[in-house]
Design a protein around this motif. Structure first.
Motif, PDB file in Angstrom:
ATOM      1  N   ALA A   1       0.919  -1.058   0.083  1.00 15.28           N
ATOM      2  CA  ALA A   1      -0.079  -0.040  -0.133  1.00 15.28           C
ATOM      3  C   ALA A   1       0.799   1.105   0.044  1.00 15.28           C
ATOM      4  O   ALA A   1       0.665   2.300  -0.658  1.00 15.28           O
TER       5      ALA A   1
ATOM      6  N   PHE B   1       4.076   1.591  -1.056  1.00 14.65           N
ATOM      7  CA  PHE B   1       4.818   1.903  -2.289  1.00 14.65           C
ATOM      8  C   PHE B   1       3.739   2.119  -3.536  1.00 14.65           C
ATOM      9  O   PHE B   1       3.914   2.711  -4.436  1.00 14.65           O
ATOM     10  N   ALA B   2       2.674   1.856  -3.407  1.00 16.27           N
ATOM     11  CA  ALA B   2       1.833   2.027  -4.405  1.00 16.27           C
ATOM     12  C   ALA B   2       1.501   3.526  -4.253  1.00 16.27           C
ATOM     13  O   ALA B   2       1.437   4.329  -5.318  1.00 16.27           O
ATOM     14  N   LEU B   3       1.322   4.229  -3.118  1.00 19.24           N
ATOM     15  CA  LEU B   3       1.038   5.784  -3.048  1.00 19.24           C
ATOM     16  C   LEU B   3       2.345   6.407  -3.541  1.00 19.24           C
ATOM     17  O   LEU B   3       2.351   7.565  -4.034  1.00 19.24           O
TER      18      LEU B   3
ATOM     19  N   ASP C   1       5.256   5.280  -5.177  1.00 19.41           N
ATOM     20  CA  ASP C   1       5.863   4.800  -6.493  1.00 19.41           C
ATOM     21  C   ASP C   1       5.138   5.288  -7.648  1.00 19.41           C
ATOM     22  O   ASP C   1       5.263   5.882  -8.570  1.00 19.41           O
ATOM     23  N   LEU C   2       3.541   5.099  -7.317  1.00 15.54           N
ATOM     24  CA  LEU C   2       2.608   5.349  -8.739  1.00 15.54           C
ATOM     25  C   LEU C   2       1.918   6.426  -8.531  1.00 15.54           C
ATOM     26  O   LEU C   2       1.873   7.335  -9.508  1.00 15.54           O
ATOM     27  N   ALA C   3       1.675   6.806  -7.364  1.00 13.55           N
ATOM     28  CA  ALA C   3       0.728   8.080  -7.208  1.00 13.55           C
ATOM     29  C   ALA C   3       1.890   9.225  -6.850  1.00 13.55           C
ATOM     30  O   ALA C   3       1.313  10.527  -6.605  1.00 13.55           O
ATOM     31  N   HIS C   4       3.249   9.047  -6.572  1.00 14.87           N
ATOM     32  CA  HIS C   4       3.974   9.891  -6.504  1.00 14.87           C
ATOM     33  C   HIS C   4       3.815  10.646  -5.440  1.00 14.87           C
ATOM     34  O   HIS C   4       4.241  11.805  -5.319  1.00 14.87           O
ATOM     35  N   MET C   5       3.246  10.235  -4.358  1.00 17.99           N
ATOM     36  CA  MET C   5       3.106  11.244  -2.805  1.00 17.99           C
ATOM     37  C   MET C   5       4.547  10.737  -2.195  1.00 17.99           C
ATOM     38  O   MET C   5       5.397   9.929  -2.377  1.00 17.99           O
TER      39      MET C   5
ATOM     40  N   PRO D   1      11.764   2.084  -8.412  1.00 21.59           N
ATOM     41  CA  PRO D   1      10.759   3.014  -8.254  1.00 21.59           C
ATOM     42  C   PRO D   1      10.537   3.917  -9.478  1.00 21.59           C
ATOM     43  O   PRO D   1       9.636   4.081  -9.974  1.00 21.59           O
TER      44      PRO D   1
ATOM     45  N   ALA E   1       8.808   2.904 -12.391  1.00 24.88           N
ATOM     46  CA  ALA E   1       7.250   2.577 -12.202  1.00 24.88           C
ATOM     47  C   ALA E   1       6.406   3.573 -13.018  1.00 24.88           C
ATOM     48  O   ALA E   1       5.217   3.297 -13.074  1.00 24.88           O
TER      49      ALA E   1
ATOM     50  N   PRO F   1       1.328   2.924 -14.206  1.00 23.96           N
ATOM     51  CA  PRO F   1      -0.043   3.085 -13.503  1.00 23.96           C
ATOM     52  C   PRO F   1      -1.239   3.303 -14.243  1.00 23.96           C
ATOM     53  O   PRO F   1      -2.268   2.684 -13.581  1.00 23.96           O
TER      54      PRO F   1
ATOM     55  N   ARG G   1      -5.105   1.264 -13.066  1.00 23.43           N
ATOM     56  CA  ARG G   1      -5.890   1.620 -11.917  1.00 23.43           C
ATOM     57  C   ARG G   1      -6.374   2.962 -11.817  1.00 23.43           C
ATOM     58  O   ARG G   1      -7.632   3.022 -11.525  1.00 23.43           O
ATOM     59  N   PHE G   2      -5.630   4.065 -12.119  1.00 25.42           N
ATOM     60  CA  PHE G   2      -6.128   5.539 -11.828  1.00 25.42           C
ATOM     61  C   PHE G   2      -7.031   5.764 -13.015  1.00 25.42           C
ATOM     62  O   PHE G   2      -8.011   6.562 -12.590  1.00 25.42           O
TER      63      PHE G   2
ATOM     64  N   VAL H   1      -4.960   2.148  -3.317  1.00 22.02           N
ATOM     65  CA  VAL H   1      -4.228   0.969  -2.753  1.00 22.02           C
ATOM     66  C   VAL H   1      -5.058  -0.355  -2.689  1.00 22.02           C
ATOM     67  O   VAL H   1      -4.220  -1.502  -2.825  1.00 22.02           O
TER      68      VAL H   1
END
Lengths: 209, 209
Positions: A172, A174-176, A178-182, B124, B127, B131, B134-135, B166
């Motif tokens: 969870a 890493f999803a945020l 790496d993917l959502a760039h938070m 990362p 990555a 995406p 999902r998004f 997530v």
DNA sequence: TCTATGATGCGAGCTGAGTCTCATTATTGT
DNA sequence: ACAATAATGAGACTCAGCTCGCATCATAGA
């Protein structure tokens, strides 16, 4: 073996001490590499432990097992992790603490955690050597429900545990990031919110106001 | 180049067709391997595409990029995936459909998906090449909120999107199947529930009954 | 048709995960 | 102290991800 029990009071067969020493050296080397932020590879660990790579593999079937055990050794028990909310019986609060603890640990050992995920994701079989953290924390965080909701609606508690198994996780985080760039801190806050929302939703469904 | 535009109406430089043909052959080989359940490796893809491994790497910087593009080519657009709920404005229903669609796709291309996760989790940086799915699905599923909740409480919608980022994920599915040992169908049902719970919780918070 | 050049193929090389074999050590019970 | 044997070390080997250099071949454009 065969002729009789050894005279020494120690464990059964052969050269136990040497084996233990080596095992510890390997584990300790792994821990040090993990903490220093280095990426942890078998060759590196072996070199650091002054041991041949083959020997490392003799003590641990694969990198994942090594990392898992090394991390386990560093981690406080679920009870210790939840010490600050030991007196609380509020599942939401307890879950929040558990989540934050898990995520901060993941962040601290990020390299090793990523390596573990990469290793287990391609071989689901070997994933058994891993679950401990997540489930232990979740179960303890939800312990207050055992003699309340779990009694009246066990299915709801089971579902909540599944919900949290997905959310209270390195994946969870890493999803945020790496993917959502938070950034990591934002991500932690967000995941804690998610876990809280799920927990509260389950409680509310059981006892609607 | 530089003396002038080529006479042909086609793209600018050189040998475009040959390049395209090769690229397609590689992609198609990857797709076929993916669908046949085989694990997808560069050597395998190259062999199947009757191309040298080096050439494969000339067209795709790494395995992950190849897999990503191959999967993208196979996937329906978010709009197609949500066709069955195109008329619904109920976010919960739409999210459920989006989630199921995502998870079933993951299951179908499980090997490739696992390889992608393994590849991106350790780097990362790379990555970003991933995406989309999902998004796109989440945004479209929550589109009905754009002129409702998003107007009154944009932060709530943002948080919900993080929640779903997530949960509506391959990682979520694998967490349940690999770690919690659930069978895939159970896991899908569970993740859909989780996603629904989060969506409903957000709506309820906005309009308490 | 001929040629410049871009696309390929081939093969060597490097790294890490793992496995195996065989020769060395080191340990321990006697 | 010594022998039996368990634990190591060394190194070869397979596989996959990737990178490079160089030779070759095909194609587009003149």
């Amino acid at each position: 073996m065969g002729t009789g029990e050894p005279t020494t009071p120690q464990a059964s067969t052969g050269r136990v001490n040497q084996k233990l020493r080596t095992r510890r050296a390997i584990l300790q080397a792994a821990v040090e590499l993990m903490r220093s932020g280095h990426e942890v590879t078998m060759p590196e660990v072996a070199k650091a432990a002054l041991v041949s790579e083959a020997t490392a593999y003799r003590h641990f079937p694969d990198l994942v097992s090594l990392l898992q055990e090394a991390m386990a050794g560093q981690m406080p028990s679920p009870a210790e992790a939840l010490a600050s909310v030991a007196d609380s019986r509020d599942p939401v609060e307890r879950v929040a603490v558990a989540t934050e603890h898990l995520l901060r640990t993941v962040l601290t050992y990020q390299g090793a955690t990523r390596a573990m995920i990469a290793g287990t994701i391609t071989r689901p079989e070997s994933a058994d050597a891993r679950p401990a953290m997540r489930f232990g924390l979740i179960d303890l965080a939800l312990a207050p429900l055992d003699d309340t909701l779990a009694a009246t609606d066990p299915a709801a508690v089971r579902q909540l545990k599944n919900d949290l198994a997905v959310v209270v996780s390195a994946e969870a985080l890493f999803a945020l990031t790496d993917l959502a760039h938070m950034d990591p801190e934002q991500a932690i806050v967000s995941v804690i919110r998610t876990a809280s929302t799920l927990t509260r939703a389950t409680l509310d469904a059981a006892a609607p106001r």
